[in-house]
Enzyme design. Structure first.
Site, short mmCIF file in Angstrom:
data_model
loop_
_atom_site.label_atom_id
_atom_site.label_comp_id
_atom_site.label_asym_id
_atom_site.label_seq_id
_atom_site.Cartn_x
_atom_site.Cartn_y
_atom_site.Cartn_z
N HIS A 63 0.81 -1.75 -0.01
CA HIS A 63 -0.10 -0.06 0.04
C HIS A 63 1.05 1.05 -0.15
O HIS A 63 1.90 1.15 0.74
CB HIS A 63 -0.68 -0.15 1.30
N ASP A 65 0.68 3.77 1.71
CA ASP A 65 1.72 4.55 2.77
C ASP A 65 2.27 3.35 3.27
O ASP A 65 3.37 4.03 4.91
CB ASP A 65 -0.08 4.51 4.00
#
Length: 79
Positions: A63, A65
Site C-alpha cells: 500500500h 502508505d
C-alpha cells in the site's frame, strides 16, 4: 545491542511531525528497514542517521502508505 526505532506510525497521509509507517532495526553495524512510508528520510535525519548503509529493506505489503518514501530514499542512497 539491538536498536529498534519506529520512524513513522502515521495513517494514510503524513502529518507535521508524524510520518508514515517505517521501522528501523540496527544491530552490529547492520540496518534493516521495514516499510518505507513518506517521511522516512526526515525521521532518519532527525536522529542523525544516514540511509547508507541500509542492508535490507522489507515491506509488509504494497500500500502507498508503506512504500511511498522508497523512491526518495533510493535516490538519497545513490547520492
Amino acid at each position: 545491542m539491538v536498536d529498534v526505532t519506529l520512524l513513522g506510525t502515521g495513517g494514510m497521509m503524513p502529518l507535521p511531525y508524524r510520518w508514515l509507517t517505517s521501522l528501523m532495526v540496527r544491530y552490529n553495524g547492520s540496518s534493516l528497514l521495514i516499510d518505507c512510508g513518506e517521511g522516512t528520510q526526515i525521521a532518519m535525519r532527525e536522529r542523525g542517521w544516514s540511509p547508507n548503509p541500509i542492508d535490507v529493506i522489507c515491506f509488509t505489503h504494497y500500500h502507498a502508505d508503506h512504500i511511498s518514501g522508497l523512491p526518495g530514499l533510493l535516490l538519497d542512497m545513490a547520492n
